[in-house]
Scaffold this motif. Structure first.
Motif, short mmCIF file in Angstrom:
data_model
loop_
_atom_site.label_atom_id
_atom_site.label_comp_id
_atom_site.label_asym_id
_atom_site.label_seq_id
_atom_site.Cartn_x
_atom_site.Cartn_y
_atom_site.Cartn_z
N LYS A 288 0.84 -1.20 0.00
CA LYS A 288 0.00 0.00 0.00
C LYS A 288 0.87 1.24 0.00
O LYS A 288 1.91 1.27 0.62
N SER A 291 1.18 7.55 1.02
CA SER A 291 0.24 8.68 0.95
C SER A 291 -0.40 8.71 -0.43
O SER A 291 0.21 8.25 -1.41
N SER A 292 -1.65 9.24 -0.49
CA SER A 292 -2.38 9.27 -1.76
C SER A 292 -3.14 10.60 -1.87
O SER A 292 -3.75 11.07 -0.90
N ASN A 293 -3.17 11.22 -3.06
CA ASN A 293 -3.87 12.49 -3.33
C ASN A 293 -4.65 12.35 -4.64
O ASN A 293 -4.06 12.09 -5.68
N ARG A 294 -5.95 12.50 -4.59
CA ARG A 294 -6.82 12.35 -5.76
C ARG A 294 -7.58 13.64 -6.03
O ARG A 294 -8.15 14.23 -5.11
N GLN A 295 -7.62 14.08 -7.24
CA GLN A 295 -8.38 15.26 -7.70
C GLN A 295 -9.28 14.88 -8.88
O GLN A 295 -8.83 14.12 -9.75
N ARG A 296 -10.48 15.40 -8.86
CA ARG A 296 -11.43 15.10 -9.94
C ARG A 296 -12.24 16.38 -10.25
O ARG A 296 -12.82 16.99 -9.37
N ASN A 332 -9.39 14.28 -14.09
CA ASN A 332 -9.05 13.38 -12.98
C ASN A 332 -7.53 13.44 -12.72
O ASN A 332 -6.74 13.40 -13.67
N SER A 333 -7.10 13.51 -11.47
CA SER A 333 -5.68 13.58 -11.09
C SER A 333 -5.47 12.74 -9.83
O SER A 333 -6.18 12.92 -8.83
N THR A 334 -4.50 11.81 -9.89
CA THR A 334 -4.20 10.92 -8.76
C THR A 334 -2.69 10.93 -8.49
O THR A 334 -1.90 10.74 -9.42
N THR A 335 -2.29 11.13 -7.24
CA THR A 335 -0.88 11.14 -6.82
C THR A 335 -0.72 10.18 -5.64
O THR A 335 -1.42 10.31 -4.63
N GLU A 336 0.25 9.17 -5.77
CA GLU A 336 0.51 8.18 -4.71
C GLU A 336 2.02 8.13 -4.43
O GLU A 336 2.82 8.10 -5.35
#
Length: 528
Positions: A288, A291-296, A332-336
């Motif tokens: 896992k 850290s995770s950051n999601r934008q939509r 859509n934007s996702t950062t992990e």
């Protein structure tokens, strides 16, 4: 008892009188030899057995010990080298205790005894110098205790500690070793000295110790001068080449026979010490994220916003009449941030690795067993583990061998064996002939002795019988006497007969030939 001794001396005197001059000389030499041997044995038994009291002493200590032994009257001797005192074996321990009470040996040449004379007024420099001298003396004495070492000298370079310096000057040491006659200082002993010095001095690394022998040959050098001494390098290369040479030669002798091949091995070894460090980054896709950051962002309206749109006071976009009526907008934007593992590997290669091998093999073309050069090359390459990437080479060739020296040596050996066999045969014949001569001489002497003994017995018996008959005749001719007088006369005659018997036996022993001739004359002489 006195009469027996007198009679024995008389017989000895008569026996010596019958000896010739040569026999008397031989008897005298034999008696002198026996007396000399007895004297030597007595002297050897009476001489005490000496044992070392102290060895490896300085000249001052040896002189002080000898002076004390002379004053106390203890027997002593000095060895040929002049540094070992010997006393009788049974007095070793007693003498050591007595000398220890007198403070001998003083051992003022070095060691920790130098620190015994320090006082309160000793300066710091003098104290440090005395400590360094004491360390050098103790280490030299320890090295001299190694088997084969005659003399050792140790020098220490111990720089003063600098308080505010980031790097300190290293401590170094040099050792000079002189071995006994006929003994060599082995590499194992060199390593023992190096580690002994390094372990005894604080802050001294083994690679900072230099060992040299009395001939000036460096046995172990500083790391800055190559890591290993020239002698150690040469020995390591030679040992590796000899090992490969023996392995290949055994294989060749098994295939083509002994004496039908020769091999030469050249090994290049890498004595450089290298250190390599590598870092590898790895991540686990199934783990896992940390850290995770999601934008939509989604927009749905009558049409896509046109170029002429105006942004309102609340961030709404107003669409002008030029826009498309069926527009749609989505974002859509996702950062992990995933965990990354790092592996740090540090490799340190020791000196002595094989850099390359070069092997040359020559086969005798006149040998009874024929082997293909290619097959032999493949066999040798497989035996040594050939590595073409590092530049290994293996060459096999066939050519006739020059065996003239071998044939000459075999001929000389055969001639020597033949001469030795002939010499052994001649020695055997000589020994057998000497044995036969000795046996014959002994047999003749035995037969002559038996003949003389028989002649002496016959002569003695005949003379005694004649004397007895003569005495009997005289007794019969005498008138009858009283009984005591007759008994005395018979006793006197018996003593006279016994005395005469002894004298005749001695005469026969001394001159058997003359007695035999006399008896033969009596026997052939006609009666009167």
């Amino acid at each position: 008892m006195k009469e027996t001794a007198t009679r024995l001396l008389a017989r000895v005197r008569e026996s010596l009188a019958g000896f010739s001059t040569g026999q008397k000389a031989i008897a005298g030499v034999g008696v002198l030899a026996l007396l000399l041997a007895g004297f030597m044995v007595f002297r050897w038994v009476a001489t005490p057995s000496y044992s070392p009291l102290y060895s490896q002493m300085s000249s001052e200590d040896a002189a002080a010990v000898i002076e004390e032994l002379t004053a106390t009257g203890v027997p002593h001797k000095l060895s040929d080298d002049g540094n070992t005192v010997l006393v009788p074996k049974e007095q070793v321990h007693e003498t050591r205790i007595a000398l220890s009470g007198e403070g001998l040996p003083a051992n003022k040449d070095g060691g920790y005894s130098l620190l015994d004379e320090q006082s309160l007024s000793t300066s710091q420099f003098q104290e440090q110098t005395s400590f360094k001298r004491a360390m050098e003396g103790e280490l030299a004495s320890t090295i001299e205790a190694i088997d084969g070492v005659s003399t050792a000298v140790v020098h220490l370079a111990m720089p003063a500690k600098q308080v505010f310096a980031k790097e300190q000057d290293p401590t170094t040491a040099s050792v000079l070793v002189d071995t006994q006659a006929g003994k060599a200082f082995t590499p194992e002993q060199v390593q023992a000295v190096v580690h002994l010095i390094a372990s005894s001095v604080d802050g001294l690394a083994p690679e900072k110790v230099t060992v040299a022998d009395a001939s000036g040959r460096v046995l172990s050098a500083d790391a800055a001068s190559g890591g290993l001494g020239a002698g150690t390098r040469t020995q390591a290369i030679q040992e590796h080449q000899d090992e490969l040479n023996a392995k290949i030669q055994r294989t060749l002798d098994t295939v083509v026979g002994p004496g039908n091949s020769t091999v030469a091995v050249t090994a290049n070894l890498d004595f450089d010490k290298s250190v390599s460090t590598s870092t590898t980054y790895e991540s686990d896709p199934e783990a896992k994220p940390l850290s995770s950051n999601r934008q939509r962002e989604t927009y749905t309206g009558p049409g896509a916003p046109g170029v002429g749109g105006v942004v309102g006071p609340e961030g709404n976009t107003e669409i002008d009449g030029n826009g498309n009526g069926n527009g749609n907008y989505a974002k859509n934007s996702t950062t992990e941030d995933n965990a990354v593992n790092s592996v740090v590997e540090r490799r340190e290669s020791a000196p002595g690795a094989v850099d390359s091998l070069h092997i040359g093999v020559a086969l005798d073309s006149n040998a009874p067993i024929k082997v293909s050069n290619a097959d032999m090359r493949r066999l040798i390459a497989a035996a040594i583990g050939e590595d073409l990437d590092r530049g290994d080479t293996v060459e096999v060739t066939s050519m006739p061998f020059d065996r003239s020296a071998q044939e000459a040596a075999e001929a000389e050996l055969a001639d020597a064996e033949k001469a030795e066999a002939e010499a052994a045969l001649l020695a055997l014949i000589r020994n057998v002939a000497l044995g036969v001569v000795v046996v014959m001489v002994g047999l003749l002497a035995w037969m002559q002795g038996r003949r003389r003994a028989r002649a002496r017995a016959d002569a003695t018996s005949y003379v005694v019988e004649q004397l007895r008959l003569d005495a009997q005749t005289r007794a019969e001719a005498l008138p009858e006497a009283p009984s005591p007088a007759l008994a005395a006369l018979e006793s006197a005659e018996h003593d006279e007969v016994e005395k005469m018997r002894d004298e005749l036996a001695a005469l026969v022993e001394r001159q058997p030939e003359d007695v035999a001739a006399l008896l033969r004359g009596w026997l052939v002489e006609p009666p009167r």
